[in-house]
Design a protein around this motif. Structure first.
Motif, short mmCIF file in Angstrom:
data_model
loop_
_atom_site.label_atom_id
_atom_site.label_comp_id
_atom_site.label_asym_id
_atom_site.label_seq_id
_atom_site.Cartn_x
_atom_site.Cartn_y
_atom_site.Cartn_z
N SER A 141 10.15 -2.80 -1.20
CA SER A 141 10.17 -2.92 -2.74
C SER A 141 8.86 -3.52 -3.49
O SER A 141 8.22 -4.22 -2.87
N PHE A 142 8.80 -2.77 -4.45
CA PHE A 142 7.52 -3.43 -5.26
C PHE A 142 7.92 -3.34 -6.76
O PHE A 142 8.38 -2.51 -7.13
N ASN A 143 7.55 -4.50 -7.44
CA ASN A 143 7.48 -4.49 -9.04
C ASN A 143 6.03 -4.49 -9.38
O ASN A 143 5.30 -5.20 -9.32
N MET A 144 5.81 -3.24 -9.78
CA MET A 144 4.54 -2.85 -10.24
C MET A 144 4.32 -3.38 -11.64
O MET A 144 4.88 -3.16 -12.67
N LYS A 145 3.15 -3.96 -11.82
CA LYS A 145 2.66 -4.63 -13.18
C LYS A 145 1.82 -3.45 -13.72
O LYS A 145 1.95 -3.50 -15.20
N GLN A 149 -2.34 -0.41 -9.99
CA GLN A 149 -2.18 -1.04 -8.94
C GLN A 149 -1.96 -0.37 -7.74
O GLN A 149 -1.38 0.74 -7.57
N ASP A 150 -2.51 -0.62 -6.47
CA ASP A 150 -2.32 -0.01 -5.19
C ASP A 150 -0.87 -0.13 -4.85
O ASP A 150 -0.44 -1.30 -4.81
N SER A 159 9.96 -0.82 -9.29
CA SER A 159 10.00 -0.85 -10.75
C SER A 159 8.64 -0.64 -11.37
O SER A 159 7.64 -1.24 -11.10
N PHE A 160 8.64 0.48 -12.20
CA PHE A 160 7.55 0.78 -12.76
C PHE A 160 7.28 0.18 -13.97
O PHE A 160 8.15 -0.09 -14.97
N GLY A 173 -1.04 10.42 -10.11
CA GLY A 173 -1.70 9.90 -9.01
C GLY A 173 -0.88 8.91 -8.44
O GLY A 173 -0.96 8.81 -7.13
N CYS A 174 -0.34 8.23 -9.23
CA CYS A 174 0.79 7.16 -8.51
C CYS A 174 2.07 7.78 -7.77
O CYS A 174 2.11 7.35 -6.70
N PHE A 175 2.48 8.47 -8.31
CA PHE A 175 3.76 9.36 -7.88
C PHE A 175 3.47 10.00 -6.71
O PHE A 175 4.09 10.10 -5.59
#
Length: 455
Positions: A141-145, A149-150, A159-160, A173-175
């Motif tokens: 799980s990742f809460n992207m700020k 961000q890598d 969470s985008f 690029g992120c997707f």
């Protein structure tokens, strides 16, 4: 906090080897660390000894922002949607099992309760508990700020941030780093960036289970939404959506749908009959009448209807025999309920429905409520007495809250025969002048702003 969590952990261990395992943990060998890091490592012991099903549920909470106020009912829905709830041999509902998981985490002091008023529980994580959740969930799980961000390709729940501040190249690029995403959260999505964001997500993440787009400002969902065959949970809460595409009703595996606060939504189509697996529906629309096809939703356990300014009637003789919770509020033109045979209903909330007349003697409008346990009647200006159909719940009612009903003048005598009733709250009932004799023996009786009621 760490001592409390470890204390709860030790209390749950009833043999010597468990205690010795905790004592001999390598965590205690740490040196030259900051106090906060030592506490974090101490909490890690409690986490490591949790059963695997609790670990998944706890780690998932890291997807939310720091200081997030959790809601028990919604969090459990997210756990169910992601397959974290293990099946029970005694035919328990998954929501009941999820509540047990939550109570286990609460007993281990992983959450701080902010408000507890059945059936709703609001809670949060202490900062260090939140850091622990991030630590143990870093590959899942990742809460992207920020979009730069890598992000690990192993991430399943993300969470985008607001895509308004990212170019299409940055989004792509992120997707492209991700594949089998199961949860997407993105609040406040604007109409200007919603189309590319949603189309790309739907095209890229075919195994999506949860799509959380609360408070978003777009009018339409893309027609490709019907391609998300694995989708279990969709929330457009507080959004500006106007129409749902026909393909939306092809989401036959959807379990939880939240359209509450969508005051621009024109209608819920009769095609909702195709969504036979929905367990919870929260709805706000401009409709005067809901489609009778809702009666085909035999899996429906929770129905919340709120802020429907044009709604005049619910359904005509619809049989929602599996419904456990019904909430109806802020529907000023609603005149009748029209639901019968709610034999499984446990929780009933009715509030701010100015035109709704419930006091029709022994009217059988809701049929037999033989399982009702919790009742709230609030801000009902036309309520003179409790509706007759409640009498059938005398043996099951556990809690009754009645607030701000200016014409309510008496409570029925059968109320004192409610053998399971443990809590009665009466507030803002200026015409109530007496209580049945046995009512004062209820374990928790709270009375306020009832000026005619003798002490």
């Amino acid at each position: 906090m760490a001592l409390r969590a470890l204390g709860c952990l030790l209390y749950s261990k009833n043999n010597r080897s468990n205690w010795e395992h905790i004592r001999d943990s390598e965590t205690w060998q740490l040196t030259n660390t900051s106090p906060s890091l030592e506490i974090l490592h101490s909490l890690r012991i409690s986490y490591d000894l949790m059963p695997s099903y609790l670990k998944k549920c706890f780690a998932y909470c890291s997807i939310f922002p720091k200081n997030h106020k959790f809601d028990n009912i919604e969090l459990i829905k997210l756990w169910i949607s992601n397959g974290f709830i293990q099946s029970s041999r005694n035919n328990q509902e998954p929501e009941e099992i999820g509540q047990q998981y939550l109570e286990e985490l609460l007993s281990r002091s992983f959450f701080i309760v902010l408000k507890d008023k059945y059936p709703f529980l609001t809670f949060e994580m202490h900062d260090l508990i939140y850091e622990l959740a991030i630590s143990v969930a870093q590959t899942e799980s990742f809460n992207m700020k920020v979009w730069t961000q890598d992000i690990s390709p192993t991430i399943r729940h993300v969470s985008f941030p607001d895509p308004f501040y990212a170019s299409e190249d940055e989004l792509s690029g992120c997707f492209n780093k991700l594949s089998r995403i199961h949860t997407i959260m993105c609040q406040g999505l604007e109409s200007s960036d919603s189309e590319f964001f949603l189309e790309t997500c739907i095209l890229r993440f075919k195994h999506l289970r949860v799509l959380w787009l609360e408070h978003s400002r777009f009018d339409l969902l893309p027609s490709s939404i019907g391609d998300l065959k694995h989708l279990r949970y969709l929330s457009l809460f507080g959004g500006t959506i106007k129409k749902l595409p026909k393909s939306f009703y092809e989401l036959r595996n959807l379990l939880f749908l939240n359209l509450a606060g969508c005051e621009n939504l024109e209608e819920l189509s009769a095609d909702i009959k195709n969504m036979i697996n929905i367990r919870a529906l929260h709805i706000t629309t401009k409709q005067k009448h809901f489609p009778e096809s809702i009666g085909h939703m035999t899996s429906l356990r929770q129905l919340i209807i709120a802020r429907c300014g044009n709604l005049e009637a619910l359904f005509d003789d619809i049989l929602l025999t599996s419904l456990r919770m019904l909430g109806i509020g802020e529907c000023p033109k609603l005149a009748s309920l029209g639901i019968k045979n709610l034999k499984a209903l446990e929780d009933l909330f009715i509030y701010k429905c100015e035109s709704l007349r419930l006091s029709e003697g022994d009217s059988n409008e809701l049929g037999s409520l033989s399982s009702l346990q919790f009742l709230v009647l609030s801000s009902q200006p036309e309520l003179v007495s409790l509706p007759g159909w409640l009498k059938g719940s005398a043996s099951t009612l556990r809690m009754i809250y009645i607030y701000d009903c200016p014409k309510l003048s008496a409570l029925p005598e059968w109320l004192q025969n409610c053998s399971s009733l443990t809590k009665l709250e009466l507030e803002g009932l200026p015409e109530l002048s007496s209580l049945p004799d046995g009512v004062r023996l209820i374990p928790t009786l709270k009375i306020s702003e009832c000026k005619r009621l003798s002490s």
